[in-house]
Motif scaffolding. Structure first.
Motif, PDB file in Angstrom:
ATOM      1  N   MET A   1       0.794  -1.156   0.246  1.00  0.00           N
ATOM      2  CA  MET A   1      -0.069  -0.019   0.139  1.00  0.00           C
ATOM      3  C   MET A   1       0.888   1.179   0.220  1.00  0.00           C
ATOM      4  SD  MET A   1      -2.906   1.138   2.742  1.00  0.00           S
ATOM      5  CE  MET A   1      -3.697  -0.421   3.097  1.00  0.00           C
ATOM      6  N   SER A   2       0.387   2.354  -0.856  1.00  0.00           N
ATOM      7  CA  SER A   2       1.228   3.362  -1.008  1.00  0.00           C
ATOM      8  C   SER A   2       1.049   4.172   0.192  1.00  0.00           C
ATOM      9  CB  SER A   2       0.894   4.111  -2.458  1.00  0.00           C
ATOM     10  OG  SER A   2      -0.363   4.595  -2.142  1.00  0.00           O
ATOM     11  N   ARG A   3       2.018   5.221   0.373  1.00  0.00           N
ATOM     12  CA  ARG A   3       1.867   6.108   1.504  1.00  0.00           C
ATOM     13  C   ARG A   3       0.358   7.094   1.364  1.00  0.00           C
ATOM     14  NH1 ARG A   3       2.238   7.722   6.392  1.00  0.00           N
ATOM     15  NH2 ARG A   3       2.707   9.851   6.823  1.00  0.00           N
ATOM     16  N   PHE A   4       0.312   7.142   0.132  1.00  0.00           N
ATOM     17  CA  PHE A   4      -1.013   8.181   0.082  1.00  0.00           C
ATOM     18  C   PHE A   4      -2.236   7.155   0.369  1.00  0.00           C
ATOM     19  CE2 PHE A   4      -4.398   9.878  -2.830  1.00  0.00           C
ATOM     20  CZ  PHE A   4      -4.641  11.055  -2.216  1.00  0.00           C
ATOM     21  N   SER A   5      -2.207   5.896   0.072  1.00  0.00           N
ATOM     22  CA  SER A   5      -3.472   5.023   0.359  1.00  0.00           C
ATOM     23  C   SER A   5      -3.435   4.933   1.942  1.00  0.00           C
ATOM     24  CB  SER A   5      -3.151   3.676  -0.297  1.00  0.00           C
ATOM     25  OG  SER A   5      -3.359   3.821  -1.689  1.00  0.00           O
ATOM     26  N   GLU A   6      -2.358   4.982   2.619  1.00  0.00           N
ATOM     27  CA  GLU A   6      -2.474   4.749   4.204  1.00  0.00           C
ATOM     28  C   GLU A   6      -2.978   6.210   4.668  1.00  0.00           C
ATOM     29  OE1 GLU A   6       1.469   4.141   5.664  1.00  0.00           O
ATOM     30  OE2 GLU A   6       1.649   2.204   4.317  1.00  0.00           O
ATOM     31  N   LEU A   7      -2.710   7.248   4.101  1.00  0.00           N
ATOM     32  CA  LEU A   7      -3.069   8.442   4.689  1.00  0.00           C
ATOM     33  C   LEU A   7      -4.685   8.626   4.410  1.00  0.00           C
ATOM     34  CD1 LEU A   7      -0.490  10.957   3.426  1.00  0.00           C
ATOM     35  CD2 LEU A   7      -1.122  10.356   5.862  1.00  0.00           C
ATOM     36  N   LEU A   8      -5.118   8.141   3.028  1.00  0.00           N
ATOM     37  CA  LEU A   8      -6.623   8.074   2.650  1.00  0.00           C
ATOM     38  C   LEU A   8      -7.447   7.012   3.826  1.00  0.00           C
ATOM     39  CD1 LEU A   8      -6.801   8.188  -0.938  1.00  0.00           C
ATOM     40  CD2 LEU A   8      -7.390  10.180   0.630  1.00  0.00           C
ATOM     41  N   ASP A   9      -6.778   5.915   4.049  1.00  0.00           N
ATOM     42  CA  ASP A   9      -7.302   4.809   4.943  1.00  0.00           C
ATOM     43  C   ASP A   9      -7.484   5.382   6.401  1.00  0.00           C
ATOM     44  OD1 ASP A   9      -8.309   2.426   5.264  1.00  0.00           O
ATOM     45  OD2 ASP A   9      -6.581   1.672   6.389  1.00  0.00           O
ATOM     46  N   ASP A  10      -6.491   6.251   6.887  1.00  0.00           N
ATOM     47  CA  ASP A  10      -6.465   6.843   8.169  1.00  0.00           C
ATOM     48  C   ASP A  10      -7.648   7.879   8.191  1.00  0.00           C
ATOM     49  OD1 ASP A  10      -4.447   5.038   9.074  1.00  0.00           O
ATOM     50  OD2 ASP A  10      -3.061   6.689   9.030  1.00  0.00           O
TER      51      ASP A  10
END
Length: 186
Positions: A1-10
């Motif tokens: 998972m990309s860093r951007f996806s992690e931010l969106l997930d949070d």
């Protein structure tokens, strides 16, 4: 998972997430907050008398016109300048300067010896209980909108002839002396 996806997930809500505290917080926000009433401004017609700025509620004024020839009325009260013909109606014209004690003597504005009126002078035709009445003013300034918070009661000690002064309006640095025309013409 990309860093951007992690931010969106949070950032976004997930169905398996515990949101109990959030739901309690949101439930309290459904109550209606007391609304602060919006101040509705009233429109006033501002005019000049002897260099001072006066104002009356615009709803009390029927029309504003240039000064027509006035017919003198013998033995009338000093503040009755004369009468004018307004589209077939004979209307009395009053001088508020005398009522407000801004001058000691009425100007000669009616009759054959009267000089022409000043260029800026106007007649305000007001609604009164006895019918329309004219008020001679030195000049019409403008229409001002004053909120109730911009109005102050009449200063104490103005009894007697000045009981037609009902308050003071403030807009920025400008002061308006508020009049009750019905009382001023009584």
């Amino acid at each position: 998972m990309s860093r951007f996806s992690e931010l969106l997930d949070d950032f976004f809500y997930r169905p398996d997430e515990d949101v109990g505290g959030l739901l309690e917080f949101a439930a309290g926000s459904d109550e209606l907050q007391p609304l602060v009433p919006e101040e509705t401004p009233e429109e006033y017609l501002a005019f000049l008398l002897e260099g001072e700025c006066y104002a009356v509620p615009i709803r009390s004024i029927r029309e504003i016109g240039k000064v027509p020839p006035l017919t003198e009325i013998p033995r009338a009260e000093p503040w009755l300048l004369g009468v004018m013909n307004l589209r077939g109606d004979v209307i009395p014209v009053y001088d508020l300067k005398l009522r407000l004690k801004l001058t000691d003597k009425a100007s000669l504005v009616a009759g054959p010896d009267a000089p022409p009126p000043p260029r800026l002078a106007r007649i305000l035709v007001a609604h009164t209980e006895e019918g329309p009445a004219g008020v001679w003013v030195d000049a019409v300034k403008d229409v001002v909108r004053l909120k109730p918070s911009m109005l102050e009661p009449s200063p104490p000690g103005l009894g007697g002839e000045r009981d037609c002064v009902v308050g003071i309006g403030r807009r920025n640095s400008e002061l308006y002396i508020l009049l009750d025309l019905e009382q001023a013409l009584a």
